[in-house]
Design a protein around this motif. Structure first.
Motif, PDB file in Angstrom:
ATOM      1  N   ASP A   1       0.851  -1.188   0.000  1.00 22.69           N
ATOM      2  CA  ASP A   1       0.000   0.000   0.000  1.00 22.69           C
ATOM      3  C   ASP A   1       0.886   1.238   0.000  1.00 22.69           C
ATOM      4  O   ASP A   1       1.349   1.677   1.044  1.00 22.69           O
ATOM      5  CB  ASP A   1      -0.914  -0.010   1.245  1.00 22.69           C
ATOM      6  N   ASN A   2       1.131   1.790  -1.181  1.00 22.85           N
ATOM      7  CA  ASN A   2       1.990   2.976  -1.286  1.00 22.85           C
ATOM      8  C   ASN A   2       1.171   4.229  -1.537  1.00 22.85           C
ATOM      9  O   ASN A   2       1.287   4.876  -2.565  1.00 22.85           O
ATOM     10  CB  ASN A   2       3.015   2.779  -2.418  1.00 22.85           C
ATOM     11  N   THR A   3       0.344   4.570  -0.570  1.00 24.15           N
ATOM     12  CA  THR A   3      -0.462   5.780  -0.722  1.00 24.15           C
ATOM     13  C   THR A   3      -0.108   6.768   0.386  1.00 24.15           C
ATOM     14  O   THR A   3      -0.863   6.988   1.315  1.00 24.15           O
ATOM     15  CB  THR A   3      -1.969   5.449  -0.658  1.00 24.15           C
ATOM     16  N   GLY A   4       1.056   7.330   0.274  1.00 23.96           N
ATOM     17  CA  GLY A   4       1.450   8.348   1.247  1.00 23.96           C
ATOM     18  C   GLY A   4       2.245   7.779   2.397  1.00 23.96           C
ATOM     19  O   GLY A   4       2.527   6.595   2.441  1.00 23.96           O
ATOM     20  N   TYR A   5       2.618   8.661   3.306  1.00 25.28           N
ATOM     21  CA  TYR A   5       3.460   8.262   4.439  1.00 25.28           C
ATOM     22  C   TYR A   5       2.857   7.067   5.162  1.00 25.28           C
ATOM     23  O   TYR A   5       1.672   7.057   5.470  1.00 25.28           O
ATOM     24  CB  TYR A   5       3.594   9.416   5.447  1.00 25.28           C
ATOM     25  N   ASP A   6       3.688   6.104   5.475  1.00 22.31           N
ATOM     26  CA  ASP A   6       3.207   4.910   6.148  1.00 22.31           C
ATOM     27  C   ASP A   6       3.365   5.114   7.652  1.00 22.31           C
ATOM     28  O   ASP A   6       4.306   4.631   8.285  1.00 22.31           O
ATOM     29  CB  ASP A   6       3.997   3.698   5.649  1.00 22.31           C
TER      30      ASP A   6
END
Lengths: 520, 520
Positions: A235-240
């Motif tokens: 899931d690469n949608t913004g800061y993790d």
């Protein structure tokens, strides 16, 4: 907004390392096995309120009578850590059953300026899970439901209070395993494991929790519930952001639910107990095992002869698997794979080759589950044996594998016959558990150990806490492992979360700012 | 301090989702293959300065003449992404050779209010690595040194500009491999891989970069160098800030060095190209492979018949490994282990069993490295084949594995014969690459796809970006994958780093605030 700024100014006043050093004296010297409290050296921050009867009534309304524990006798255990080194004087333990209840508690404490400390299984070794003064203990023990398990993906979602061993049993029935395993599994809770980024015996195979935790639900200081409970491998949608909470020791929020990737249980497990003549052979054996056993290697633990001695003397039921002669080092090596006969052949060929090459002096392969348990009992029982042997100074260090044992030897020379210096740990992860055992606590011994042990570790680019965390014990030692720029950002980073004056400060526990945080 | 507060107020004015939605129109509809720029829909923020001759002189002083590229012809490539979808109009590319030079550049840009965009191999698919207006391009291409490699621990330290394939070759000579592998390996750089949390073909075996990256050196917007370049497998000393930079797409700082754990190269690699009659068989085969091949499984990719067709038509050198009949689905399954004969026996037994059970309809095992390369060529060449086939609408989605292909089928029904809907991806990680191929870009088709595809993904608890990141393409879609609370914190979180008015804003690219960030 104004309140937030006021807070930030308040914290910024305390940024300087010097100032901190003046306020914080080494915590180790202030406790002994007679349960004196570290709190004696530190002042309670008067900004925090004290619990009153209205608060208790309010909590009873939220949680029901039986989940509000204020009976002093019942609080004794929760106020004290497993090592009996740190002791608080909390008058109140709350046992929420749901995330919503945790949220209500924190919101209320925030508004009333009541300090809090989250507590899971209370098995930590650095004083991170107990109150220091009269903080409200928020126990996750009543949040122990498994929310879901997907047999296709192996993804488990559960509440923070699930005991690790219960999760292991649950998964075993489903044909899966937990990617972490540690000696405290019978008591520690998954929320605490995540909050402390627990390492343990399987890290060499399955990696750290940063790789295995897929999602978290966290309750922030002001009661906001942060839903990051994803069940996706990618899931690469913004800061993790979940990674900030993994290993933050409860200082940024209370973990309420965890989503975790669990590996399939493989059918073939083998365990060998091996002896090596010197540390160099242990290292070479590790290298060879990584190369030759590769994908089936699942644990590579070491202990020195002092450690085995101590276990044989003090741990009930411990027996030496290689009783005919003494050796300098012992290795516990486990393999886990999908084909019994291939794995066994591969392991036996590897062991034979290593013995012929002189890397192994002696060894035995567990023939059944009882024998395997008795081998693990030695390694996992080491902390207990050390406790029984007298006073113990514990250090949990990451070091380059080739330097790791030098520290143990230097420490032996440094301390002489006054102390029994014991080395063991996760060789496969370059993680040394250095333990110094003495008949009783002695400030003169401590002064010989610290800051030497931290300086040595820092000089060799190691970490002063590989897996235990900073807690109360090492909060003021952070500069040995992190650069000043990083620590500044850590402190600025505390503004990351919405909060108001009081809880903010409490939730910063475990960092340099501990003098104004952990100690309200 | 005052400046920092001013910035925070400035950003807070733009927090509201509505405001953002009014400012940001869907980017996809505004470009076409004739290179129209997305920037036409967005205004350049007048707060940013423009480059002048003094700036260029200053940069030449810092970097030397030849590392300051302002020749327009040379800038064409750097201004455009690989897909030729996004195009900026930068007048200046800087090629620092050291961290210190990156720091000096950022410090200067910060003081001069010059917008910047970091650029690695420029292989991203979401418009994250190219300028939109006239940002200064900071290229990491000249920072390509390997700093150190430890053969005992397998820990590699290198500069951000190292090309992934060069690292693969270097490690191969040392007997190790990179834990990540992707089609763009010949051009992409490790700094970009880390900044975008690249996934790829080996994630199913070695996990994500959050597990494999041990340390980072990062330069912040104001030029501060953040040294988190640890080379330890375990380090629990406070917040693990490096995770914030992994996958933050350069928005929080420029990665200048990377420390990475690399696995030993194992001697036995096998690759099978298999056919399945339906998607359900693919899923069942995956489950069985995880269980039966367990520790040796190293890739599990799938493509549908439409994908294979497309490759065979458009990709030079592509040949069908199973030419005798057509199948609905194809699987590329790789195993990597330490024993050639055991692995082969195990794999062959597994394949035979799966064929007898009907899970596999047909299949072939690569007999040599050339055959293996030709199998991989099909899977890795898919993006290129799609580009050659015409216009392509690309979506990179994480979905529960059992739902994943439903979306492809629904999309086919939805779009009818006007579009060729192609599904492939990393089945082992539940990562679908949904590609919709049409003769040319068409706003009517786009309106049929979006927001449907995002809504569908969100409804099934998936992620709208599994591995590509948000970039320019999906910055305004973050709410489909993250809760409003999390996004608020992400925005508040931008105050994490010391900075002043200008660069702050640029470095927030890739998030909801993109309207005031990516578009200066």
């Amino acid at each position: 907004m104004e309140k937030w700024r006021a807070t930030s100014r308040h914290l910024l006043r305390h940024f300087s390392k010097d100032l901190f050093d003046r306020r914080m004296s080494p915590s180790f010297g202030t406790f002994n096995r007679q349960l004196s409290s570290v709190a004696t050296t530190i002042q309670r921050n008067p900004l925090f309120s004290s619990i009153n009867s209205d608060d208790i009534s309010h909590f009873k309304e939220i949680l029901g009578e039986k989940n509000v524990i204020h009976d002093e006798e019942k609080l004794v255990t929760a106020n004290m850590d497993w090592m009996r080194k740190y002791r608080g004087s909390s008058k109140l333990m709350l046992q929420p059953r749901t995330t919503e209840e945790v949220s209500q508690i924190l919101k209320y404490c925030n508004s009333r300026c009541l300090a809090v400390v989250p507590q899971g299984g209370n098995t930590g070794l650095v004083g991170g899970s107990v109150p220091v003064f009269d903080e409200v203990i928020i126990s996750t023990s009543s949040m122990s439901k498994i929310v879901s398990f997907d047999k296709v993906s192996g993804i488990l979602v559960c509440e923070a209070g699930c005991i690790l061993e219960n999760l292991v049993s649950f998964l075993d029935n489903q044909g899966f395993i937990m990617p972490l395993d540690l000696g405290a599994k019978g008591s520690c809770q998954i929320g605490g494991n995540v909050s402390t980024n627990a390492g343990g015996l399987r890290l060499v195979r399955y990696g750290s929790l940063h790789g295995n935790v897929l999602g978290l639900e966290v309750v922030l200081a002001n009661g906001t519930v942060l839903d990051m409970l994803r069940t996706l491998r990618k899931d690469n949608t913004g800061y993790d952001l979940k990674h900030l909470f993994i290993g933050s020791e409860g200082s940024l929020g209370i973990v309420s639910k965890v989503s975790m990737l669990t590996p399939p249980k493989l059918s073939s497990v083998n365990l060998a107990f091996l002896a090596c003549k010197d540390y160099s052979s242990c290292q070479k054996l590790l290298l060879a095992a990584k190369r030759k056993l590769g994908e089936i290697l699942s644990a590579f633990e070491f202990l020195d002869t002092q450690a085995l001695d101590l276990v044989l003397k003090h741990l009930e039921g411990a027996r030496n698997p290689l009783p005919t002669s003494m050796h300098n080092f012992y290795i516990l090596m486990e393999t886990t794979g999908s084909n019994e006969s291939y794995d066994k052949e591969k392991l036996e060929a590897f062991l034979l080759h290593s013995m012929e090459g002189g890397l192994i002096s002696d060894g035995v392969l567990a023939q059944d589950i009882n024998q395997a348990s008795s081998f693990w009992h030695i390694r996992e029982g080491l902390p207990e044996a050390l406790m029984k042997a007298g006073a113990v100074y514990k250090y949990d260090l990451s070091l380059p594998v080739e330097k790791m044992y030098d520290l143990v030897e230097e420490m032996r020379i440094r301390l002489g016959p006054a102390a029994n210096v014991v080395g063991y740990g996760h060789l496969g992860d370059s993680n040394l558990h250095l333990n110094i055992s003495t008949p009783q606590y002695d400030d003169a011994i401590l002064a010989q150990i610290e800051p030497f042990v931290y300086e040595w570790t820092s000089k060799h680019h190691g970490s002063i806490s590989a897996e235990h965390g900073l807690g109360l014990m090492k909060a003021d030692k952070i500069f040995y492992s992190k650069s000043p720029e990083t620590v500044s950002i850590i402190l600025v980073g505390s503004y990351l979360l919405p909060k108001s004056l009081c809880i903010d400060i409490v939730l910063l526990l475990a960092f340099k700012s501990i003098s104004m945080t952990k100690f309200p």
